[in-house]
Scaffold this active site. Sequence first.
Site, PDB file in Angstrom:
ATOM      1  N   HIS A  31      -5.820 -32.528  57.500  1.00 41.36           N
ATOM      2  CA  HIS A  31      -5.564 -34.114  57.528  1.00 41.36           C
ATOM      3  C   HIS A  31      -4.265 -34.661  57.003  1.00 41.36           C
ATOM      4  CE1 HIS A  31      -9.968 -35.246  57.794  1.00 41.36           C
ATOM      5  NE2 HIS A  31      -9.996 -34.240  58.543  1.00 41.36           N
TER       6      HIS A  31
ATOM      7  N   TYR B  88     -12.444 -43.534  51.394  1.00 35.90           N
ATOM      8  CA  TYR B  88     -13.200 -43.830  50.143  1.00 35.90           C
ATOM      9  C   TYR B  88     -13.272 -45.485  50.232  1.00 35.90           C
ATOM     10  CZ  TYR B  88     -11.964 -39.113  48.565  1.00 35.90           C
ATOM     11  OH  TYR B  88     -11.881 -37.715  48.654  1.00 35.90           O
TER      12      TYR B  88
ATOM     13  N   PRO C  56     -16.682 -35.793  41.698  1.00 33.85           N
ATOM     14  CA  PRO C  56     -16.051 -35.290  42.811  1.00 33.85           C
ATOM     15  C   PRO C  56     -15.154 -36.188  43.555  1.00 33.85           C
ATOM     16  CG  PRO C  56     -18.471 -35.997  43.076  1.00 33.85           C
ATOM     17  CD  PRO C  56     -18.159 -36.124  41.826  1.00 33.85           C
TER      18      PRO C  56
ATOM     19  N   LYS D 155     -11.305 -32.425  43.509  1.00 33.99           N
ATOM     20  CA  LYS D 155     -10.436 -31.579  42.708  1.00 33.99           C
ATOM     21  C   LYS D 155     -11.398 -30.345  42.281  1.00 33.99           C
ATOM     22  CE  LYS D 155      -6.478 -33.418  43.143  1.00 33.99           C
ATOM     23  NZ  LYS D 155      -6.705 -33.186  44.359  1.00 33.99           N
TER      24      LYS D 155
ATOM     25  N   TYR E  95      -3.786 -36.370  44.795  1.00 31.49           N
ATOM     26  CA  TYR E  95      -4.709 -36.170  45.946  1.00 31.49           C
ATOM     27  C   TYR E  95      -4.484 -34.747  46.482  1.00 31.49           C
ATOM     28  CZ  TYR E  95      -8.585 -36.850  49.333  1.00 31.49           C
ATOM     29  OH  TYR E  95      -9.549 -36.545  50.050  1.00 31.49           O
TER      30      TYR E  95
HETATM   31  P1  RFL Z   1     -20.288 -22.589  41.228  1.00 29.90           P
HETATM   32  O1  RFL Z   1     -20.010 -22.866  42.441  1.00 29.90           O
HETATM   33  O2  RFL Z   1     -21.088 -23.316  40.399  1.00 29.90           O
HETATM   34  O3  RFL Z   1     -20.580 -20.887  41.060  1.00 29.90           O
HETATM   35  C1  RFL Z   1     -20.990 -20.245  40.022  1.00 29.90           C
HETATM   36  C2  RFL Z   1     -21.962 -19.259  40.277  1.00 29.90           C
HETATM   37  O4  RFL Z   1     -22.411 -18.426  39.216  1.00 29.90           O
HETATM   38  C3  RFL Z   1     -23.803 -18.249  39.446  1.00 29.90           C
HETATM   39  N1  RFL Z   1     -24.586 -18.177  37.822  1.00 29.90           N
HETATM   40  C4  RFL Z   1     -24.721 -16.959  37.230  1.00 29.90           C
HETATM   41  N2  RFL Z   1     -24.766 -15.730  37.762  1.00 29.90           N
HETATM   42  C5  RFL Z   1     -25.253 -15.048  36.924  1.00 29.90           C
HETATM   43  N3  RFL Z   1     -25.888 -14.978  35.832  1.00 29.90           N
HETATM   44  C6  RFL Z   1     -26.029 -16.317  35.299  1.00 29.90           C
HETATM   45  N4  RFL Z   1     -26.364 -16.453  34.102  1.00 29.90           N
HETATM   46  C7  RFL Z   1     -25.470 -17.341  36.164  1.00 29.90           C
HETATM   47  N5  RFL Z   1     -25.482 -18.703  35.996  1.00 29.90           N
HETATM   48  C8  RFL Z   1     -24.669 -19.296  37.164  1.00 29.90           C
HETATM   49  C9  RFL Z   1     -24.262 -19.211  40.116  1.00 29.90           C
HETATM   50  O5  RFL Z   1     -25.613 -19.126  40.828  1.00 29.90           O
HETATM   51  C10 RFL Z   1     -23.368 -19.691  41.062  1.00 29.90           C
HETATM   52  O6  RFL Z   1     -23.336 -19.062  42.225  1.00 29.90           O
HETATM   53  O7  RFL Z   1     -18.765 -22.369  40.494  1.00 29.90           O
HETATM   54  P2  RFL Z   1     -17.412 -22.172  40.658  1.00 29.90           P
HETATM   55  O8  RFL Z   1     -17.397 -20.797  41.529  1.00 29.90           O
HETATM   56  O9  RFL Z   1     -16.527 -22.146  39.733  1.00 29.90           O
HETATM   57  O10 RFL Z   1     -16.883 -23.201  42.018  1.00 29.90           O
HETATM   58  C11 RFL Z   1     -16.913 -24.333  41.485  1.00 29.90           C
HETATM   59  C12 RFL Z   1     -17.096 -25.366  42.757  1.00 29.90           C
HETATM   60  O11 RFL Z   1     -18.493 -25.231  43.053  1.00 29.90           O
HETATM   61  C13 RFL Z   1     -17.271 -26.831  42.221  1.00 29.90           C
HETATM   62  O12 RFL Z   1     -15.962 -27.126  41.443  1.00 29.90           O
HETATM   63  C14 RFL Z   1     -17.015 -28.022  43.699  1.00 29.90           C
HETATM   64  O13 RFL Z   1     -17.980 -27.714  44.234  1.00 29.90           O
HETATM   65  C15 RFL Z   1     -17.060 -29.251  43.150  1.00 29.90           C
HETATM   66  N6  RFL Z   1     -16.857 -30.329  44.304  1.00 29.90           N
HETATM   67  C16 RFL Z   1     -15.708 -30.564  44.976  1.00 29.90           C
HETATM   68  N7  RFL Z   1     -14.452 -29.860  44.693  1.00 29.90           N
HETATM   69  C17 RFL Z   1     -13.508 -30.024  45.247  1.00 29.90           C
HETATM   70  O14 RFL Z   1     -12.458 -29.617  45.210  1.00 29.90           O
HETATM   71  N8  RFL Z   1     -13.304 -30.884  46.566  1.00 29.90           N
HETATM   72  C18 RFL Z   1     -14.504 -31.594  47.012  1.00 29.90           C
HETATM   73  O15 RFL Z   1     -14.608 -32.262  47.911  1.00 29.90           O
HETATM   74  C19 RFL Z   1     -15.704 -31.395  46.081  1.00 29.90           C
HETATM   75  N9  RFL Z   1     -16.749 -32.151  46.563  1.00 29.90           N
HETATM   76  C20 RFL Z   1     -17.911 -30.943  44.545  1.00 29.90           C
HETATM   77  C21 RFL Z   1     -18.109 -31.780  45.635  1.00 29.90           C
HETATM   78  C22 RFL Z   1     -19.284 -30.654  43.740  1.00 29.90           C
HETATM   79  C23 RFL Z   1     -20.327 -31.431  44.294  1.00 29.90           C
HETATM   80  N10 RFL Z   1     -21.579 -31.022  43.422  1.00 29.90           N
HETATM   81  C24 RFL Z   1     -22.752 -31.083  44.001  1.00 29.90           C
HETATM   82  C25 RFL Z   1     -21.364 -30.997  42.121  1.00 29.90           C
HETATM   83  C26 RFL Z   1     -18.913 -32.540  46.085  1.00 29.90           C
HETATM   84  C27 RFL Z   1     -20.210 -32.427  45.220  1.00 29.90           C
HETATM   85  C28 RFL Z   1     -21.425 -33.269  45.733  1.00 29.90           C
HETATM   86  C1  PHB Z   2     -17.054 -33.793  50.889  1.00 26.52           C
HETATM   87  O1  PHB Z   2     -16.754 -33.601  52.075  1.00 26.52           O
HETATM   88  O2  PHB Z   2     -17.996 -33.189  50.437  1.00 26.52           O
HETATM   89  C2  PHB Z   2     -16.167 -34.484  49.874  1.00 26.52           C
HETATM   90  C3  PHB Z   2     -14.810 -34.926  50.253  1.00 26.52           C
HETATM   91  C4  PHB Z   2     -14.255 -35.730  49.541  1.00 26.52           C
HETATM   92  C5  PHB Z   2     -14.546 -35.544  47.971  1.00 26.52           C
HETATM   93  C6  PHB Z   2     -15.840 -35.105  47.659  1.00 26.52           C
HETATM   94  C7  PHB Z   2     -16.590 -34.385  48.467  1.00 26.52           C
HETATM   95  O3  PHB Z   2     -13.844 -36.443  47.247  1.00 26.52           O
END
Ligand code: RFL
Ligand code: PHB
Length: 394
Positions: free
Chosen positions: A72, A201, A293, A297, A385
Amino acid sequence: MRTQVVIIGAGPSGLLLGQLLSRSGIDNVILERQSAEHVLSRIRAGVLEQGTVDLLRQAGVSERLEHEGQVHHGVEFAIDGKRERLDLHELLDGRCVTVYGQTEVTRDLMAARKASGGITLYHASAVQPHEIAGESPYVTCQIAGESVRIDCDYIAGCDGFHGVSRQAIPAGVLTEYERVYPFGWLGLLSDTPPASEELIYASHARGFALCSMRSATRSRYYLQVDAGDAVENWSDERFWEELKARLPEETAAQLVTGPSLEKSIAPLRSYVVEPMQYGRLFLVGDAAHIVPPTGAKGLNLALGDVRNLHLLLERAYRTGNPSCLERYSELCLKRIWAAVRFSWWMTTALHRFPDTDAFTQRVQDAEWRALLDSRAGRTTIAENYVGLPFPALD
Ligand code: RFL
Ligand code: PHB
């Protein structure tokens, strides 16, 4: 069992660290509480920074990303019903972001793990780090009713915000910084064409909305909802009506709706713990920090930590001198706080808070105008961004 590095958590952080360490010849074992299918079922991030894509390329897991990821060149903001585009590519000499779901990044990393023959133990319960302050740490857990002990040199806590690693650090060592927001995001995934080619956004009097996507035929939308709200309160019909009400009229008129494939609510929080290391235990990704989110980041920051820890571990093993590992926190935290600031700012500038009065709203509107009407302002948003550069090691 013995290995060099035990990695707790097989989310994107744990899997990428495993992949990079294996490629550097450093033996590692990953322990994951859930099943692989469960990890893949969590719909989360969608936007990858340029540096993240480069890192995945270096790790040898970018083949599908390069074919299927959507590059993008811009991003849109809808402020007061008017859409305005930030041309990232033009403002930043060709830098841009790539839309590719976290689920797909995880799937690619799982395939690479399988191909490398690295050990990942799923369904690991009661995972517990021990002796982290000494030179001979180990991790215990239960797998299929059997007690397992893994001796190692280092432990990487990649187990997310609710994991066990941060809890294993003695009280008094860590300082926590936190902001909990009075709202969450309700996300909906659907097999419908995206509202627009780029993300939108939207700031609206009814609350924030985001139009994102996974492909030309799959969309991801989010709505700001109250912190206590529940998915059960949101039929698909109600979701689409509310989304249309928050988007500019011409965008709402063209929106293609359809049945949801997934709907969930995520609370919004900013959280940082300092330092990110205690003895031979390192906190990585969401285990050490959470950002709302809004700035896209979280995943990018998590993989930035992985990059730093891999480089430091690689150096420690190559030189036989582990003292460089003491720099891990300091190396990560500058970039983390920059992203915490940006995510907090995006969140406050785009959402409606329960206590936003007319004056605050006018000031917020004026701030958007000040930024979007100036090339310097647009460039600042764009730089943050697409992601700030990784730190130099020396
Ligand atoms: P995770 O993905 O939470 O993975 C951690 C893993 O550890 C396991 N675990 C255990 N395993 C063994 N023993 C235990 N006691 C344990 N406790 C936990 C879990 O089952 C899991 O598999 O952390 P990690 O790897 O550091 O990754 C981080 C990302 O997942 C997170 O930062 C992002 O998803 C945040 N996020 C976004 N980040 C972006 O860079 N760009 C985005 O567009 C973006 N959109 C988002 C998001 C997060 C969202 N939610 C649901 C919080 C959008 C949403 C809606
Ligand atoms: C997504 O596509 O899940 C998404 C995109 C941008 C954001 C957060 C989540 O800032």
